[in-house]
Design a protein around this motif. Structure first.
Motif, PDB file in Angstrom:
ATOM      1  N   GLY A   1       0.799  -1.210   0.000  1.00 41.64           N
ATOM      2  CA  GLY A   1       0.000   0.000   0.000  1.00 41.64           C
ATOM      3  C   GLY A   1       0.835   1.265   0.000  1.00 41.64           C
ATOM      4  O   GLY A   1       2.070   1.227  -0.120  1.00 41.64           O
ATOM      5  N   SER A   2       0.148   2.387   0.137  1.00 39.61           N
ATOM      6  CA  SER A   2       0.798   3.693   0.063  1.00 39.61           C
ATOM      7  C   SER A   2       0.366   4.581   1.220  1.00 39.61           C
ATOM      8  O   SER A   2      -0.738   4.438   1.761  1.00 39.61           O
ATOM      9  CB  SER A   2       0.442   4.405  -1.244  1.00 39.61           C
ATOM     10  N   LEU A   3       1.246   5.487   1.578  1.00 39.42           N
ATOM     11  CA  LEU A   3       0.940   6.536   2.545  1.00 39.42           C
ATOM     12  C   LEU A   3       1.662   7.801   2.104  1.00 39.42           C
ATOM     13  O   LEU A   3       2.722   7.724   1.461  1.00 39.42           O
ATOM     14  CB  LEU A   3       1.417   6.166   3.955  1.00 39.42           C
ATOM     15  N   ARG A   4       1.106   8.923   2.491  1.00 40.73           N
ATOM     16  CA  ARG A   4       1.758  10.204   2.220  1.00 40.73           C
ATOM     17  C   ARG A   4       1.946  10.936   3.538  1.00 40.73           C
ATOM     18  O   ARG A   4       0.959  11.248   4.217  1.00 40.73           O
ATOM     19  CB  ARG A   4       0.937  11.050   1.253  1.00 40.73           C
ATOM     20  N   LEU A   5       3.181  11.182   3.881  1.00 46.66           N
ATOM     21  CA  LEU A   5       3.502  11.938   5.086  1.00 46.66           C
ATOM     22  C   LEU A   5       3.696  13.406   4.733  1.00 46.66           C
ATOM     23  O   LEU A   5       4.225  13.731   3.666  1.00 46.66           O
ATOM     24  CB  LEU A   5       4.786  11.407   5.733  1.00 46.66           C
ATOM     25  N   SER A   6       3.259  14.257   5.630  1.00 45.26           N
ATOM     26  CA  SER A   6       3.449  15.691   5.454  1.00 45.26           C
ATOM     27  C   SER A   6       4.114  16.277   6.681  1.00 45.26           C
ATOM     28  O   SER A   6       3.956  15.755   7.794  1.00 45.26           O
ATOM     29  CB  SER A   6       2.105  16.385   5.219  1.00 45.26           C
ATOM     30  N   CYS A   7       4.846  17.339   6.471  1.00 42.11           N
ATOM     31  CA  CYS A   7       5.524  18.031   7.563  1.00 42.11           C
ATOM     32  C   CYS A   7       5.288  19.525   7.370  1.00 42.11           C
ATOM     33  O   CYS A   7       5.665  20.084   6.334  1.00 42.11           O
ATOM     34  CB  CYS A   7       7.003  17.716   7.542  1.00 42.11           C
ATOM     35  N   ALA A   8       4.671  20.129   8.356  1.00 39.35           N
ATOM     36  CA  ALA A   8       4.405  21.563   8.310  1.00 39.35           C
ATOM     37  C   ALA A   8       5.369  22.280   9.246  1.00 39.35           C
ATOM     38  O   ALA A   8       5.474  21.928  10.424  1.00 39.35           O
ATOM     39  CB  ALA A   8       2.968  21.839   8.721  1.00 39.35           C
ATOM     40  N   ALA A   9       6.051  23.265   8.702  1.00 39.75           N
ATOM     41  CA  ALA A   9       7.030  24.019   9.482  1.00 39.75           C
ATOM     42  C   ALA A   9       6.470  25.375   9.859  1.00 39.75           C
ATOM     43  O   ALA A   9       5.741  25.993   9.071  1.00 39.75           O
ATOM     44  CB  ALA A   9       8.311  24.189   8.683  1.00 39.75           C
ATOM     45  N   SER A  10       6.809  25.823  11.021  1.00 41.38           N
ATOM     46  CA  SER A  10       6.399  27.152  11.465  1.00 41.38           C
ATOM     47  C   SER A  10       7.505  27.753  12.316  1.00 41.38           C
ATOM     48  O   SER A  10       8.381  27.055  12.819  1.00 41.38           O
ATOM     49  CB  SER A  10       5.099  27.082  12.265  1.00 41.38           C
ATOM     50  N   GLY A  11       7.461  29.050  12.452  1.00 37.86           N
ATOM     51  CA  GLY A  11       8.446  29.731  13.278  1.00 37.86           C
ATOM     52  C   GLY A  11       9.625  30.280  12.511  1.00 37.86           C
ATOM     53  O   GLY A  11      10.370  31.110  13.022  1.00 37.86           O
ATOM     54  N   ARG A  12       9.826  29.769  11.306  1.00 33.83           N
ATOM     55  CA  ARG A  12      10.853  30.316  10.433  1.00 33.83           C
ATOM     56  C   ARG A  12      10.610  29.787   9.040  1.00 33.83           C
ATOM     57  O   ARG A  12       9.865  28.828   8.850  1.00 33.83           O
ATOM     58  CB  ARG A  12      12.257  29.965  10.912  1.00 33.83           C
ATOM     59  N   THR A  13      11.283  30.376   8.077  1.00 35.02           N
ATOM     60  CA  THR A  13      11.172  29.932   6.694  1.00 35.02           C
ATOM     61  C   THR A  13      12.287  28.938   6.406  1.00 35.02           C
ATOM     62  O   THR A  13      13.446  29.205   6.728  1.00 35.02           O
ATOM     63  CB  THR A  13      11.273  31.134   5.733  1.00 35.02           C
ATOM     64  N   PHE A  14      11.924  27.811   5.807  1.00 35.62           N
ATOM     65  CA  PHE A  14      12.892  26.753   5.560  1.00 35.62           C
ATOM     66  C   PHE A  14      13.311  26.668   4.099  1.00 35.62           C
ATOM     67  O   PHE A  14      13.913  25.673   3.694  1.00 35.62           O
ATOM     68  CB  PHE A  14      12.312  25.409   6.016  1.00 35.62           C
ATOM     69  N   ASN A  15      13.036  27.697   3.317  1.00 33.81           N
ATOM     70  CA  ASN A  15      13.320  27.561   1.886  1.00 33.81           C
ATOM     71  C   ASN A  15      14.812  27.563   1.567  1.00 33.81           C
ATOM     72  O   ASN A  15      15.192  27.230   0.449  1.00 33.81           O
ATOM     73  CB  ASN A  15      12.583  28.639   1.084  1.00 33.81           C
TER      74      ASN A  15
END
Length: 122
Positions: free
Chosen positions: A16-30
């Motif tokens: 099967g498949s899964l999609r993990l997400s990570c949301a960053a806050s507090g600073r810009t990670f670009n």
């Protein structure tokens, strides 16, 4: 306060498949390398995948061809699409960010999420 928050883990059958997400806050990670690591019970934390700020991607041999990392700098998020999952992929998955050339080692990252559990049943 810098935070990385993972989501999307769960229980899935092998193949099967899964999609993990990570949301960053507090600073810009670009301008940061964003990576995914995982840790199974009794094992060390291991590198899974990362994407540099120039969008170069690197994968562990065990997941290459099955997992895909992506990032959305406008939303300050990074994702991990996991396909053809295997029982040996079972672990807690961590999102990390750092300005590093040592992208395969946890020491290269400054910021970590709390992790999300992925369990693959056979």
């Amino acid at each position: 306060q810098v935070q990385l928050v993972e989501s999307g883990g769960g229980l899935v059958q092998a193949g099967g498949s899964l999609r993990l997400s990570c949301a960053a806050s507090g600073r810009t990670f670009n301008t940061y390398t964003m990576g995914w690591f995982r840790q199974a019970p009794g094992k060390e934390r291991e590198f899974v995948a990362c994407m540099s700020w120039t969008t170069s991607t690197y994968y562990a041999a065990s997941v290459k061809g099955r997992f895909t990392i992506s990032r959305d700098n406008a939303k300050n998020t990074v994702s991990l699409q996991m396909n053809s999952l295997k029982p040996e992929d079972t672990a807690v998955y961590y999102c990390a960010g750092g300005r590093t050339s040592f992208y395969e080692t946890p020491k290269g990252y400054d910021y970590w999420g709390q992790g999300t559990q992925v369990t693959v049943s056979s």
